[in-house]
Design a protein around this motif. Structure first.
Motif, PDB file in Angstrom:
ATOM      1  N   GLY A  21      -5.836   4.632   3.783  1.00  0.00           N
ATOM      2  CA  GLY A  21      -6.561   5.085   3.845  1.00  0.00           C
ATOM      3  C   GLY A  21      -6.702   5.913   3.865  1.00  0.00           C
ATOM      4  N   PRO A  22      -5.666   6.701   4.042  1.00  0.00           N
ATOM      5  CA  PRO A  22      -5.536   7.810   4.734  1.00  0.00           C
ATOM      6  C   PRO A  22      -5.377   9.491   2.879  1.00  0.00           C
ATOM      7  N   PRO A  23      -4.336   9.189   2.604  1.00  0.00           N
ATOM      8  CA  PRO A  23      -4.867   9.357   1.267  1.00  0.00           C
ATOM      9  C   PRO A  23      -6.445   9.069   0.107  1.00  0.00           C
ATOM     10  N   SER A  24      -6.614   8.304   0.673  1.00  0.00           N
ATOM     11  CA  SER A  24      -7.717   7.575  -0.221  1.00  0.00           C
ATOM     12  C   SER A  24      -8.920   8.994   0.754  1.00  0.00           C
ATOM     13  N   TYR A  25      -8.634   9.356   1.701  1.00  0.00           N
ATOM     14  CA  TYR A  25      -9.730  10.503   1.863  1.00  0.00           C
ATOM     15  C   TYR A  25      -9.466  12.013   1.517  1.00  0.00           C
ATOM     16  N   VAL A  26      -8.598  11.526   0.921  1.00  0.00           N
ATOM     17  CA  VAL A  26      -7.904  13.517   0.821  1.00  0.00           C
ATOM     18  C   VAL A  26      -8.551  13.532  -0.888  1.00  0.00           C
ATOM     19  N   VAL A  27      -8.566  12.255  -1.610  1.00  0.00           N
ATOM     20  CA  VAL A  27      -9.332  11.940  -2.993  1.00  0.00           C
ATOM     21  C   VAL A  27     -10.667  12.224  -2.996  1.00  0.00           C
ATOM     22  N   THR A  28     -11.034  11.620  -1.646  1.00  0.00           N
ATOM     23  CA  THR A  28     -12.691  11.666  -1.309  1.00  0.00           C
ATOM     24  C   THR A  28     -13.131  13.010  -1.184  1.00  0.00           C
ATOM     25  N   ALA A  29     -12.163  14.044  -0.194  1.00  0.00           N
ATOM     26  CA  ALA A  29     -12.516  15.517   0.155  1.00  0.00           C
ATOM     27  C   ALA A  29     -11.976  16.755  -0.931  1.00  0.00           C
ATOM     28  N   SER A  30     -11.660  15.715  -1.954  1.00  0.00           N
ATOM     29  CA  SER A  30     -10.610  17.034  -3.515  1.00  0.00           C
ATOM     30  C   SER A  30     -12.252  16.842  -4.021  1.00  0.00           C
ATOM     31  N   ASP A  31     -13.349  16.859  -4.254  1.00  0.00           N
ATOM     32  CA  ASP A  31     -14.367  17.665  -5.171  1.00  0.00           C
ATOM     33  C   ASP A  31     -15.490  18.589  -3.632  1.00  0.00           C
ATOM     34  N   LEU A  32     -14.519  19.145  -2.559  1.00  0.00           N
ATOM     35  CA  LEU A  32     -16.070  19.977  -1.778  1.00  0.00           C
ATOM     36  C   LEU A  32     -15.263  21.007  -1.796  1.00  0.00           C
ATOM     37  N   HIS A  33     -16.046  21.575  -2.374  1.00  0.00           N
ATOM     38  CA  HIS A  33     -15.243  23.051  -2.885  1.00  0.00           C
ATOM     39  C   HIS A  33     -16.025  24.149  -2.671  1.00  0.00           C
ATOM     40  N   SER A  34     -15.824  25.683  -2.489  1.00  0.00           N
ATOM     41  CA  SER A  34     -17.301  26.717  -1.625  1.00  0.00           C
ATOM     42  C   SER A  34     -17.885  26.917  -3.639  1.00  0.00           C
ATOM     43  N   VAL A  35     -19.223  27.127  -3.295  1.00  0.00           N
ATOM     44  CA  VAL A  35     -19.492  27.291  -4.654  1.00  0.00           C
ATOM     45  C   VAL A  35     -20.250  28.718  -4.711  1.00  0.00           C
ATOM     46  N   VAL A  36     -19.208  29.510  -3.925  1.00  0.00           N
ATOM     47  CA  VAL A  36     -19.277  31.061  -3.587  1.00  0.00           C
ATOM     48  C   VAL A  36     -18.103  32.066  -4.544  1.00  0.00           C
ATOM     49  N   SER A  37     -18.193  32.343  -5.204  1.00  0.00           N
ATOM     50  CA  SER A  37     -17.053  33.050  -5.340  1.00  0.00           C
ATOM     51  C   SER A  37     -16.712  34.258  -4.374  1.00  0.00           C
ATOM     52  N   GLY A  38     -15.207  33.915  -3.440  1.00  0.00           N
ATOM     53  CA  GLY A  38     -14.679  34.766  -1.902  1.00  0.00           C
ATOM     54  C   GLY A  38     -15.033  33.882  -1.125  1.00  0.00           C
ATOM     55  N   ASN A  39     -15.683  33.088  -1.001  1.00  0.00           N
ATOM     56  CA  ASN A  39     -15.299  32.227   0.297  1.00  0.00           C
ATOM     57  C   ASN A  39     -14.159  31.106   0.212  1.00  0.00           C
ATOM     58  N   VAL A  40     -13.708  30.731   1.270  1.00  0.00           N
ATOM     59  CA  VAL A  40     -12.236  30.186   1.321  1.00  0.00           C
ATOM     60  C   VAL A  40     -12.724  28.861   1.902  1.00  0.00           C
ATOM     61  N   MET A  41     -12.281  27.452   1.741  1.00  0.00           N
ATOM     62  CA  MET A  41     -11.818  26.376   2.477  1.00  0.00           C
ATOM     63  C   MET A  41     -11.090  25.607   2.725  1.00  0.00           C
ATOM     64  N   GLU A  74       0.681  -1.410  -0.460  1.00  0.00           N
ATOM     65  CA  GLU A  74      -0.060  -0.286  -0.235  1.00  0.00           C
ATOM     66  C   GLU A  74       1.150   1.058  -0.155  1.00  0.00           C
ATOM     67  N   ARG A  75       1.778   1.259   0.404  1.00  0.00           N
ATOM     68  CA  ARG A  75       2.794   2.493   1.481  1.00  0.00           C
ATOM     69  C   ARG A  75       3.675   2.700  -0.498  1.00  0.00           C
ATOM     70  N   ILE A  76       3.807   1.308  -1.303  1.00  0.00           N
ATOM     71  CA  ILE A  76       4.564   1.803  -2.524  1.00  0.00           C
ATOM     72  C   ILE A  76       3.792   2.348  -3.058  1.00  0.00           C
ATOM     73  N   VAL A  77       2.205   1.679  -3.697  1.00  0.00           N
ATOM     74  CA  VAL A  77       1.746   2.589  -4.020  1.00  0.00           C
ATOM     75  C   VAL A  77       0.925   3.863  -3.717  1.00  0.00           C
ATOM     76  N   VAL A  78       0.897   4.087  -2.762  1.00  0.00           N
ATOM     77  CA  VAL A  78       0.985   5.444  -2.332  1.00  0.00           C
ATOM     78  C   VAL A  78       2.465   7.004  -2.651  1.00  0.00           C
ATOM     79  N   LYS A  79       3.161   5.858  -2.553  1.00  0.00           N
ATOM     80  CA  LYS A  79       4.575   6.581  -2.742  1.00  0.00           C
ATOM     81  C   LYS A  79       4.504   7.407  -4.799  1.00  0.00           C
ATOM     82  N   ASN A  80       4.677   5.573  -5.261  1.00  0.00           N
ATOM     83  CA  ASN A  80       4.738   6.159  -6.626  1.00  0.00           C
ATOM     84  C   ASN A  80       4.100   6.302  -7.246  1.00  0.00           C
ATOM     85  N   TYR A  81       2.496   6.274  -7.295  1.00  0.00           N
ATOM     86  CA  TYR A  81       0.964   6.428  -7.738  1.00  0.00           C
ATOM     87  C   TYR A  81       0.396   7.669  -7.440  1.00  0.00           C
TER      88      TYR A  81
END
Length: 605
Positions: A344-364, A220-227
């Motif tokens: 598991g941990p990088p998979s949660y990073v990918v899970t939350a990668s499409d959670l953005h603010s919808v109004v310009s000027g707001n920051v997440m 798993e660590r090889i997959v995370v680090k290399n890909y």
């Protein structure tokens, strides 16, 4: 000799404490005999002698441990003397292993489960980096002690057998990646329940930590680090990883705090107040929908074989729970990113990668599942729209936004001469607070960290009591100072680049006074090193990491490079200096570091 000094034999068992020596055991028996015969005064005198013997043994307890050559022995003894346990769950007879396992299985079940799709365009085997025998030997030879999975192959065995196991393991792991198949033995985890509260009473009071096969974690660590990590540097248009500061090579809680404070103070330059919504997701890691996370993996630039391997890893996963001497039955799960696994941990990073603010000027700003939505006063009317978007995202990923544990805080400029009209509560169910604890650092709505300093000094004062106990037990001075550095100094300087600029003069005086007290007590030998210098060194190290690495998550916050058309004397950096918009903005980490060692002449030039 036999007549006047007859030999006695006593039995020492494994249940006796270390200070119960044969002499002490013999005196204890004599004392009990005297008490039974009514000779109380003589028994009391013998009890005093027993106490002196035990105290003498304990005072030399740490001197018998090779503390500097064997750090593990030293820390085991420190935990024993200070009463701190090393992980594990406190046993509750009302809770059983099956009860815990069924509880975790219910959380990690997706009622709308859809089998993740696989890619049938697997034609890029050349993109896979082969696992060589030498690389596998390096990995095995540097394995650290870790928990053993259900295959009962411990890490120490793999490390000792590295010269013989490197070649066959390299072939097995390469075959797993090329065929995109994860062996079933690697997909069964053993859960170790870890108590979240001092006195757990029900299954929800235990956090599930999954222990998988050591060999599986290596792959798993090889997959995370290399890909996976390389693909995070070039995300597709629909995904973004720049606002997630967890489980990335340059991510940390310090970086997350710096980004959060920088975003708030920057917005306060043009707004009278800024609303920050601290969002809490219930059981986020344990209920992530597999099809949703793999849908995002499919957009990333990773080979098809690796994508199919990840899909195979999550498919048909199961777990058992070990609690005390009990072992539960196996249960299959259909959700979760498997806490304790390498992927598991990088998979949660990918899970939350499409959670953005919808109004310009707001920051997440995000650190794992700790999500902070920053909304300036100009966009106050967008709060409901942003929360609706977050709940829609949570439903799509099989998560739930917990309104009861979410909080709202309104930041204003400290010492502002204008009265600020604070709006009523913006989100129903969110509690409005005056202080908020962000990743372990307490900040008030006016950017005061005095409460955080209070908590630090209280906690470190308790640590000094433990250090005094260790000294009484004979811990050498050199080892005592190492423990002080690891426990007290590291606790004091946690995330200091983010909050040090917000401290008041009184806060700094109290921290300096505490460190001087530790100098007088002999816990640290360098009397010339002040707390200010310790924080300055931490600032310098982090700033150098940011400026020297363009892929650092905080690098985009730096101002543009300054063009130089003629030779000047060497500067501390080549970036344009930001304007002094307010004293609050000058407290930011990046502003402080950009102006550090810059005099007025440099600014004019």
């Amino acid at each position: 000799m036999d007549e006047y000094y007859p030999e006695r034999s006593v039995t020492i068992t494994s249940g006796d404490p270390a200070y119960v020596t044969p002499a002490v055991k013999h005196m204890l028996r004599q004392k009990n005999k005297l008490m039974r015969s009514g000779r109380v005064e003589k028994a009391a005198a013998l009890a005093v002698k027993i106490g002196v013997s035990i105290k003498s043994f304990n005072s030399a307890e740490m001197s018998r441990v090779e503390v500097m050559s064997s750090a593990a022995n030293m820390w085991n003894k420190v935990r024993q003397l200070t009463g701190r346990s090393k992980g594990g769950a406190r046993h509750n007879p009302d809770v059983s292993a099956d009860m815990l396992n069924n509880h975790y299985a219910r959380i990690s079940t997706d009622v709308s489960y859809v089998t993740p799709s696989v890619k049938y365009t697997v034609n890029n085997l050349g993109a896979l980096t082969p696992i060589t025998e030498w690389k596998m030997f390096e990995i095995l030879d540097s394995l650290r002690p870790t928990a053993t999975g259900l295959d009962n192959i411990p890490a120490w065995f793999l490390r000792i057998g590295a010269p013989f196991l490197a070649a066959p393991l390299a072939d097995i792991l390469s075959l797993s990646l090329s065929t995109s198949l994860v062996p079933r033995q690697w997909k069964t985890a053993s859960i170790l329940p870890v108590a979240k509260v001092p006195n757990p009473t029900n299954p929800s009071d235990y956090r599930p930590i999954s222990i998988t096969s050591v060999i599986s974690r290596i792959l798993e660590r090889i997959v995370v680090k290399n890909y996976i990590y390389p693909s995070l540097q070039h995300p597709p248009l629909c995904l973004a990883f720049g606002d997630q500061f967890a489980f990335q090579p340059t991510g940390s809680t310090t970086a997350a705090l710096i980004h959060l404070i920088h975003s708030i103070t920057t917005l306060l330059d043009t707004n009278p107040f800024v609303v920050v919504l601290a969002l809490d997701f219930s059981k986020a890691f344990d209920s992530v929908r597999h099809s949703a996370v793999l849908e995002k993996y499919a957009y990333m630039s990773i080979p098809d074989n690796i994508y199919n391997w990840i899909a195979s890893f999550f498919r048909d996963h199961s777990h058992i729970t070990k609690y005390g001497n009990e072992v539960s039955e196996s249960r299959t799960i259909s959700a979760s990113i498997i806490q304790g696994s390498g992927i598991g941990p990088p998979s949660y990073v990918v899970t939350a990668s499409d959670l953005h603010s919808v109004v310009s000027g707001n920051v997440m700003s995000k650190y794992a599942d700790d999500t902070y939505l920053i909304i300036p006063a100009d966009n106050l009317q967008s709060c409901q729209e942003e929360i609706a978007n977050v709940e829609s995202w949570a439903n799509h990923n099989n998560l739930k936004l917990n309104h009861a544990k979410s909080a709202e805080i309104i930041f204003v400029r400290p010492r502002s001469k204008r009265a600020v009209q604070i709006p009523p509560r913006t989100i129903s169910g969110f509690v409005r607070v005056e202080l908020i604890k962000v990743l372990g650092v307490t900040i008030s709505r006016k950017f005061s960290v005095s409460k955080h300093v209070d908590e630090l000094l209280t906690s470190c004062a308790q640590s000094l009591f433990a250090l005094r106990t260790l000294r009484q037990h004979g811990l050498p001075t050199e080892a005592l100072q190492a423990v002080f550095q690891a426990i007290v100094v590291n606790k004091l300087t946690y995330a200091s680049p983010a909050w040090w600029g917000l401290t008041s003069a009184d806060d700094r005086m109290r921290l300096e006074a505490f460190l001087r007290r530790c100098h007088r007590l002999g816990y640290c030998d360098d009397t010339s090193r002040t707390f200010n210098s310790i924080c300055a060194d931490a600032d310098e190290r982090l700033f150098n990491c940011i400026t020297s690495n363009r892929r650092h998550l905080l690098h985009p916050l730096l101002p543009p490079q300054q063009e130089q058309h003629y030779l000047l004397r060497k500067r501390s950096h080549g970036y344009k200096l930001p304007e002094h918009s307010s004293s609050l903005n000058d407290s930011n980490f990046l502003t402080r570091m950009l102006y550090k060692n810059i005099n007025r002449f440099d600014h004019i030039c």
